[in-house]
Each structure stands twice: as C-alpha cells, then as structure tokens.
Motif scaffolding. Structure first.
Motif, short mmCIF file in Angstrom:
data_model
loop_
_atom_site.label_atom_id
_atom_site.label_comp_id
_atom_site.label_asym_id
_atom_site.label_seq_id
_atom_site.Cartn_x
_atom_site.Cartn_y
_atom_site.Cartn_z
N ASP A 15 0.86 -1.18 0.00
CA ASP A 15 0.00 0.00 0.00
C ASP A 15 0.90 1.24 0.00
O ASP A 15 1.61 1.50 0.97
CB ASP A 15 -0.89 -0.02 1.24
CG ASP A 15 -1.87 1.13 1.31
OD1 ASP A 15 -1.72 2.12 0.56
OD2 ASP A 15 -2.79 1.05 2.15
N MET A 16 0.86 2.00 -1.08
CA MET A 16 1.74 3.16 -1.22
C MET A 16 1.47 4.23 -0.16
O MET A 16 2.33 5.05 0.13
CB MET A 16 1.61 3.75 -2.62
CG MET A 16 2.06 2.79 -3.73
SD MET A 16 3.75 2.23 -3.55
CE MET A 16 4.61 3.63 -4.20
N ASP A 17 0.27 4.22 0.44
CA ASP A 17 -0.04 5.16 1.52
C ASP A 17 0.67 4.80 2.82
O ASP A 17 0.66 5.58 3.78
CB ASP A 17 -1.55 5.22 1.77
CG ASP A 17 -2.30 5.89 0.63
OD1 ASP A 17 -1.69 6.73 -0.07
OD2 ASP A 17 -3.48 5.56 0.44
N LYS A 18 1.31 3.62 2.87
CA LYS A 18 2.03 3.17 4.07
C LYS A 18 3.55 3.14 3.84
O LYS A 18 4.29 2.79 4.74
CB LYS A 18 1.57 1.77 4.47
CG LYS A 18 0.10 1.67 4.82
CD LYS A 18 -0.26 0.23 5.14
CE LYS A 18 -1.72 0.06 5.47
NZ LYS A 18 -2.03 -1.36 5.76
N LEU A 19 3.98 3.50 2.65
CA LEU A 19 5.39 3.36 2.27
C LEU A 19 6.14 4.68 2.40
O LEU A 19 5.78 5.68 1.76
CB LEU A 19 5.49 2.86 0.82
CG LEU A 19 6.88 2.79 0.20
CD1 LEU A 19 7.75 1.79 0.94
CD2 LEU A 19 6.78 2.43 -1.27
N ASN A 20 7.16 4.68 3.26
CA ASN A 20 8.07 5.82 3.39
C ASN A 20 7.31 7.15 3.52
O ASN A 20 7.63 8.13 2.84
CB ASN A 20 9.03 5.89 2.20
CG ASN A 20 9.96 4.70 2.11
OD1 ASN A 20 10.01 3.86 2.99
ND2 ASN A 20 10.69 4.61 1.03
N THR A 21 6.34 7.20 4.40
CA THR A 21 5.47 8.37 4.50
C THR A 21 6.19 9.61 5.01
O THR A 21 5.70 10.72 4.82
CB THR A 21 4.25 8.09 5.39
OG1 THR A 21 4.70 7.75 6.70
CG2 THR A 21 3.41 6.97 4.82
N LYS A 22 7.33 9.45 5.65
CA LYS A 22 8.12 10.60 6.12
C LYS A 22 9.20 10.97 5.11
O LYS A 22 10.03 11.83 5.36
CB LYS A 22 8.77 10.29 7.47
CG LYS A 22 7.80 9.91 8.56
CD LYS A 22 6.89 11.04 8.92
CE LYS A 22 6.00 10.64 10.08
NZ LYS A 22 4.91 11.55 10.28
N GLY A 23 9.19 10.29 3.98
CA GLY A 23 10.23 10.47 2.97
C GLY A 23 11.23 9.36 3.09
O GLY A 23 11.62 8.98 4.19
N GLY A 24 11.64 8.81 1.99
CA GLY A 24 12.62 7.74 2.00
C GLY A 24 14.03 8.27 1.88
O GLY A 24 14.30 9.46 2.04
N SER A 25 14.94 7.39 1.55
CA SER A 25 16.35 7.75 1.47
C SER A 25 16.62 8.82 0.42
O SER A 25 17.52 9.65 0.60
CB SER A 25 17.19 6.51 1.16
OG SER A 25 17.06 5.57 2.21
#
Length: 110
Positions: free
Chosen positions: A49-59
């Motif tokens: 679920d893209m709404d749960k992926l790296n929500t604070k920003g990824g690398s």
C-alpha cells in the motif's frame, strides 16, 4: 514463515531506495504472478500500500547516511509505529553488490 499478510498485517513500510527505479521494480516484482511463478513457486509476495510506504520520505528525500541507513530505517519505522498506532513494520534495504536485508518490527503497548 511468520504468518503475516503484507496487505493486512504490515502497517508501516520503510524501504531504502538507493535509486527510484530500484524500489519501483522491486514493488512490481513483489506483486507479479509471473515473477512469483518463476522465483517463488507461484506465491506472490503481495502488493504494498503506497499510503504506508516511506510516508516521512525515504532515502532519496531525507538522506542516505553512509553507514547508518539501517539505523535511520529502524528509527523511522519505530517512531511511525508509535505515531500511527500500528503493530508491525517491514524494513528493507539493498546493499552493495546485490545484497539486501529485511526485518519486521513489532510494537508493544507501553
């Protein structure tokens, strides 16, 4: 192995993306029946679920601290588990030469 479902049990995903194309191809493969048939005996990993992926920003957004990427992923996922009241987080990262690692964190009630 842990009887958790990617779609229903994992509430937080923190996946290190060294390159945007790398994470996109991994996500596509994880939900591909063709890839599952060829590599996993037919069992798909599942859809993230893209709404749960790296929500604070990824690398790519918050930084890739050389030698400390794993610490950043664990810290971010742990904080998100608390803030979002989720139970399980999946963390994954690639490494030099095609290696990689993953782990599942579980939040315990205080």
């Amino acid at each position: 192995r842990n009887n958790l479902s990617l779609e229903t049990d994992i509430g937080v995903f923190e996946i290190h993306e060294a390159f945007a194309g790398q994470i996109l191809s991994n996500l596509t493969a994880m939900n591909s029946q063709k890839f599952a048939d060829e590599k996993f005996g037919g069992k798909k990993v599942g859809d993230v679920d893209m709404d749960k992926l790296n929500t604070k920003g990824g690398s790519l957004a918050v930084g890739h601290p050389f030698g400390a990427t794993g610490s950043r992923l664990v810290t971010t996922a742990s904080r998100r588990l608390q803030d979002e009241n989720q139970r399980f987080a999946l963390i994954a990262a690639c490494a030099d030469g095609g290696a990689g690692h993953a782990c599942i964190l579980e939040r315990y009630d205080n």
